[in-house]
Design a protein around this motif. Structure first.
Motif, PDB file in Angstrom:
ATOM      1  N   HIS A  98      93.912  89.703  55.959  1.00  0.00           N
ATOM      2  CA  HIS A  98      93.588  91.097  56.248  1.00  0.00           C
ATOM      3  C   HIS A  98      93.828  91.993  55.031  1.00  0.00           C
ATOM      4  N   GLY A 101      90.806  92.038  52.978  1.00  0.00           N
ATOM      5  CA  GLY A 101      89.786  92.912  53.550  1.00  0.00           C
ATOM      6  C   GLY A 101      90.062  94.377  53.271  1.00  0.00           C
ATOM      7  N   THR A 105      87.607  96.728  51.102  1.00  0.00           N
ATOM      8  CA  THR A 105      87.077  97.915  51.780  1.00  0.00           C
ATOM      9  C   THR A 105      87.333  99.165  50.954  1.00  0.00           C
ATOM     10  N   ASP A 253      85.323  92.504  55.803  1.00  0.00           N
ATOM     11  CA  ASP A 253      86.328  93.302  55.106  1.00  0.00           C
ATOM     12  C   ASP A 253      86.728  94.530  55.924  1.00  0.00           C
ATOM     13  N   GLY A 256      89.147  93.497  58.546  1.00  0.00           N
ATOM     14  CA  GLY A 256      90.479  93.293  57.983  1.00  0.00           C
ATOM     15  C   GLY A 256      91.195  94.605  57.720  1.00  0.00           C
TER      16      GLY A 256
END
Length: 282
Positions: A98, A101, A105, A253, A256
């Motif tokens: 995560h 991600g 992001t 992403d 996450g």
């Protein structure tokens, strides 16, 4: 992309134990043996069938970190040291799934000027300034909040907070997968299929039951837990709107990042409620 209509059941719906094992394999680095009737153990799971069991898998994923928090907390380490060690255990268990991600992001949404460029940046394995900042802030905030929970309520409360946050924060990402269109026609979020909103709500409901039971067991403030869930849902909704506007939908992403923001929100709700109790008693 595989899709199903709400209220319908995909073929070969697996049992709860098998679905939990598949979720463990996808969301963590924990070893999962070949399952009955499985032809390819490393194939992407069909998310039409398995994600309802995600809350149970999330508890297993968070268990090593919770044990680290409990053991080191009872051993007398400082709250910040306990939190740092617990988050290290959690990252090792998930393979920083995560966190990766979240970083992608942040780099993509804030580093590009067009949807195409943002998606290109998110796919790049290199980390940029926005991603590094997001990772650093996430670790700092989570560690500080876990330390605050431990200092105010003890090691068992810190361990319980890790367990309680795990199912709901992951179910928030699942809810985005179910309710938002994919930004790409290819990629992880598109490849695994799209669960129905009803399936995502089952995961959220199970997360609520499991987390509430954990909170009651160790006397964590249930009001703080509910506040954390509300904050988590709000943070995921804001991220969803931002992703829809900037890249046209969700990606792996984005899911996450939703988990990371939701985890922070749950710790924040618990820490706030414990702070109110301390202030009132003082």
């Amino acid at each position: 992309m595989n899709t199903i209509e709400p209220g319908t059941q995909p073929p070969d719906w697996p049992g709860w134990a098998v679905a939990t094992a598949i979720c463990l394999r996808f969301w963590s680095r924990l070893p999962v043996p070949p399952l009955p009737g499985e032809s390819e153990s490393h194939a992407a799971p069909d998310f039409r069938a398995v994600p309802r069991a995600l809350p149970f898998a999330a508890l297993v994923i968070a268990a090593p970190a919770a044990l680290v928090a409990l053991g080191t907390g009872l051993a007398g380490l400082s709250g910040l040291a306990v939190a740092a060690l617990a988050l290290t255990a959690l990252a090792l268990t998930t393979g920083a799934f995560h966190e990766d991600g979240l970083a992608d992001t942040a780099d993509g949404l804030f580093g590009g000027h067009t949807p195409e460029k943002r998606l290109e940046i998110m796919k790049d394995s290199r980390i940029g300034s926005y991603g590094a900042l997001a990772l650093g802030l996430s670790l700092l905030i989570r560690a500080s909040l876990i330390a605050m929970i431990l200092d105010r309520a003890g090691a068992s409360a810190a361990a319980a907070a890790l367990l309680a946050a795990a199912p709901w924060s992951r179910a928030e990402g699942l809810f985005l997968l179910a309710t938002q269109p994919p930004a790409r026609s290819t990629g992880a979020a598109a490849a695994v299929g799209r669960p129905s909103a009803a399936t995502a709500r089952i995961a959220l409901a199970l997360s609520l039951v499991l987390a509430t039971g954990i909170a009651l067991t160790v006397q964590l403030p249930v009001a703080g837990l509910m506040l954390g869930f509300a904050l988590a849902h709000g943070a995921a909704a804001i991220l969803s709107r931002l992703a829809r506007r900037l890249i046209g939908g969700q990606t792996g992403d984005i899911l996450g990042a939703a988990q990371q923001l939701s985890e922070i929100a749950i710790y924040l709700g618990l820490a706030l409620a414990l702070g109110w109790g301390t202030g009132l008693s003082g």
